[in-house]
Structure formats: C-alpha cells, structure tokens
Scaffold this active site. Structure first.
Site, PDB file in Angstrom:
ATOM      1  N   ARG A 146       9.211   5.801  13.743  1.00  0.00           N
ATOM      2  CA  ARG A 146       8.185   6.422  12.902  1.00  0.00           C
ATOM      3  C   ARG A 146       6.854   6.606  13.637  1.00  0.00           C
ATOM      4  O   ARG A 146       5.778   6.503  13.039  1.00  0.00           O
ATOM      5  CB  ARG A 146       7.977   5.604  11.617  1.00  0.00           C
ATOM      6  CG  ARG A 146       9.214   5.482  10.741  1.00  0.00           C
ATOM      7  CD  ARG A 146       9.690   6.850  10.241  1.00  0.00           C
ATOM      8  NE  ARG A 146      10.897   6.722   9.451  1.00  0.00           N
ATOM      9  CZ  ARG A 146      12.134   6.832   9.924  1.00  0.00           C
ATOM     10  NH1 ARG A 146      12.331   7.099  11.211  1.00  0.00           N
ATOM     11  NH2 ARG A 146      13.176   6.689   9.141  1.00  0.00           N
ATOM     12  N   SER A 158       8.692   6.991   1.341  1.00  0.00           N
ATOM     13  CA  SER A 158       8.609   5.578   1.721  1.00  0.00           C
ATOM     14  C   SER A 158       7.166   5.204   2.030  1.00  0.00           C
ATOM     15  O   SER A 158       6.510   5.851   2.843  1.00  0.00           O
ATOM     16  CB  SER A 158       9.488   5.296   2.938  1.00  0.00           C
ATOM     17  OG  SER A 158      10.851   5.482   2.637  1.00  0.00           O
ATOM     18  N   GLU A 180       3.432   3.609   6.114  1.00  0.00           N
ATOM     19  CA  GLU A 180       4.088   4.804   6.632  1.00  0.00           C
ATOM     20  C   GLU A 180       3.375   6.051   6.107  1.00  0.00           C
ATOM     21  O   GLU A 180       3.301   7.064   6.799  1.00  0.00           O
ATOM     22  CB  GLU A 180       5.559   4.829   6.236  1.00  0.00           C
ATOM     23  CG  GLU A 180       6.329   6.009   6.807  1.00  0.00           C
ATOM     24  CD  GLU A 180       7.839   5.870   6.660  1.00  0.00           C
ATOM     25  OE1 GLU A 180       8.487   6.909   6.440  1.00  0.00           O
ATOM     26  OE2 GLU A 180       8.371   4.741   6.765  1.00  0.00           O
TER      27      GLU A 180
END
Length: 306
Positions: A179, A228, A298
């Site tokens: 990520r 998320s 995130e």
C-alpha cells in the site's frame, strides 16, 4: 469557510490555459464520504500538455493537492488551501496494445480497466474489479485486492512534476511496497502501461463476478464509506484487531465503524469530516491500548480542520 479567490491572478499568469479553474469549489460531492470543505481553487486540466503548462506557471508558494475519484479520501471540514487538481475526461482513454498490454489515463476507474482487459481477452488485471478507486491512486498507493497488486502489472507510468516537466517512471522507479510507493510526491501521474497475459473473456468476466459477489457479501459498499480504513499490520488483519478492541459498530456523531466489516468507516447520514477522522483516531487509540499495535491509516486525509 471560503478562501481568497486566486482566479484573477492565475488567469492573468496563464493566458493559454484550456482547463477549468473554479474558486472555492465544494469537494464533499467529489468524495465517497460526502463530507469536507472547499478547494481554494479546483483545476481540471484539458490534457497532459495543459497540466504541464499550468504547473510550470503556477507560483511556487501555492500548494498543489491531487484528488482522484475520492473513494479513499477524507477532506477535512476547513477545506484545502491552494490548488486541488482533479483529472477528468482528458485522462480517461484506454488503448489495447500488442503483447497483452493496456495503456490507460489515470482518471480511469480501476473497474473500467478490469473490464477493458476482460473484453480484450487479457488476463491478470481482474483484481482491479475489487478496488473502488482510480488508476492515479492505484499507482500512488500500490492498490491491490484478491491476490493482485499494482506492482504486479505496471510496466511504466507518465507524470508531470511540480515544475511542469513530463517524466516517465518504470515499475522499479516506484519502489513499491504494501500500500505504498516511493514515487516523488510532487508528480501527478497522467497515464500508465499495464502488462497482462492471454486469457478467455468469459473466464475473466466470471472471475470479476466472483470478486463482485465477495465484496457485496463482506463489505458495506452501498454506504458512504472510504474503503479499508487502516492498513493491515505485518502478519495481522486490521479488522481482527479492531474487533478484538470492541470497536465494531463504535460511533461518533454521524460516523460509525461498520458492523458488517469493522475496518470500514461509514457516514451514517449526518457526519462531518471531524466525526469520521475523530472516530478513526479513537479506534487507533483503543487498538493500541488493547493489543499494542499502532494502526496506520490507509485512507488519505487532506485539508484543514475548522
């Protein structure tokens, strides 16, 4: 809240600008959470040349923030100073190339890339069906789902830096990790080339349907959410840590941790950006107290508080 109007200054400095400049444009409608304040200036460039011209002539002291489809974003209630760049129609083309490759503008939604690949009989990109965002964000954060990541498919990407220079980055230049990418923060990506492999359209579409069903069964995708909320810590699942800390369904103002998937923040109808971000920080605190793990956001957060 409103900011000083920069339109006269910028228009005078850029007489050949073809894109659209709007002062104090609300951003809430451009995000999936539907919260947040305005952009001091919202700029939608006509194409890559227009973007390069704009950045080359923009005074260095004016900050630049880039947003995409707004699916993984909290805009704080005080708004975003400087210029917010949002790529639009001029960056939405997809071209199928030889060797099972696709070239796409970074305003293309991830799901649209997956479908274009399927229709061309190109396998290996179906995982993008499960990512609720655009390709610009996918490059920046190495977006992935259902066993695939951007780093697995990207050949190269084009972008424009803060000085207005067009640059090309190879996969290795991104320094991809979970990520995250190490691409320069000032680069606005405009297009990317992806590598797939031979496949059968029917089989690829079936895989995409499977991904869709899995998402609908496990995620609150019909809510005002941002996907998320926190990254998975190494060897652990964020949702399990959140659940163990008693945060499933936890609410603050109009914000709530989803009871369906507790790593999803949702706007239940009247949330402010402060409610949503504040709830996220409270969840981080409770998880840290319970397990010792410090969750990392995130979701991207931009702008000023009220």
């Amino acid at each position: 809240m409103s900011f000083p109007d920069l339109t006269p200054e910028l228009s005078a400095a850029m007489p050949e600008l073809r894109g659209r400049l709007i002062a104090n444009q609300g951003l809430a409608e451009l995000t999936w959470f539907r919260v947040g304040g305005p952009a001091q200036m919202l700029f939608t460039p006509a194409d890559e040349d227009d973007l390069a011209y704009f950045l080359a002539n923009l005074p260095a002291e004016i900050p630049v923030t880039v947003i995409g489809l707004g699916s993984n974003l909290i805009v704080r209630d005080g708004g975003v100073p400087g210029v917010v760049v949002r790529l639009g129609r001029g960056f939405s083309e997809i071209t199928v190339e030889d060797g099972y490759r696709l070239r796409a503008g970074t305003a293309v939604p991830d799901v649209k890339l997956a479908r274009a690949a399927a229709e061309a009989g190109i396998d290996g990109l179906a995982f993008y069906r499960g990512i609720p965002g655009g390709l610009g964000g996918a490059l920046r954060m190495n977006a992935g789902a259902h066993g695939g990541e951007t780093k697995d498919t990207l050949i190269e990407a084009r972008g424009v830096d803060r000085a207005g220079r067009v640059r090309v980055f190879t996969n290795a230049d991104f320094g991809f990790s979970y990520r995250h990418s190490q691409a320069p923060a000032d680069v606005i990506f405009t297009a990317a080339l992806f590598q797939g492999r031979p496949g059968e359209t029917a089989a690829i579409l079936a895989e995409m349907d499977r991904i869709t069903s899995a998402r609908e069964a496990s995620q609150p995708i019909r809510e005002k959410t941002g996907g998320s909320t926190f990254k998975n810590p190494p060897g652990q699942k964020a949702w399990q840590l959140i659940d163990a800390a008693g945060c499933r369904g936890l609410a603050l103002g109009g914000a709530q941790m989803s009871t369906m998937h507790c790593n999803f923040l949702i706007n239940t109808g009247g949330a402010t950006a402060a409610d949503i971000e504040g709830l996220g920080e409270e969840v981080r605190r409770r998880v840290k107290d319970h397990s010792g793990v410090e969750l990392e956001w995130e979701i991207k957060r931009i702008g000023l508080p009220v």
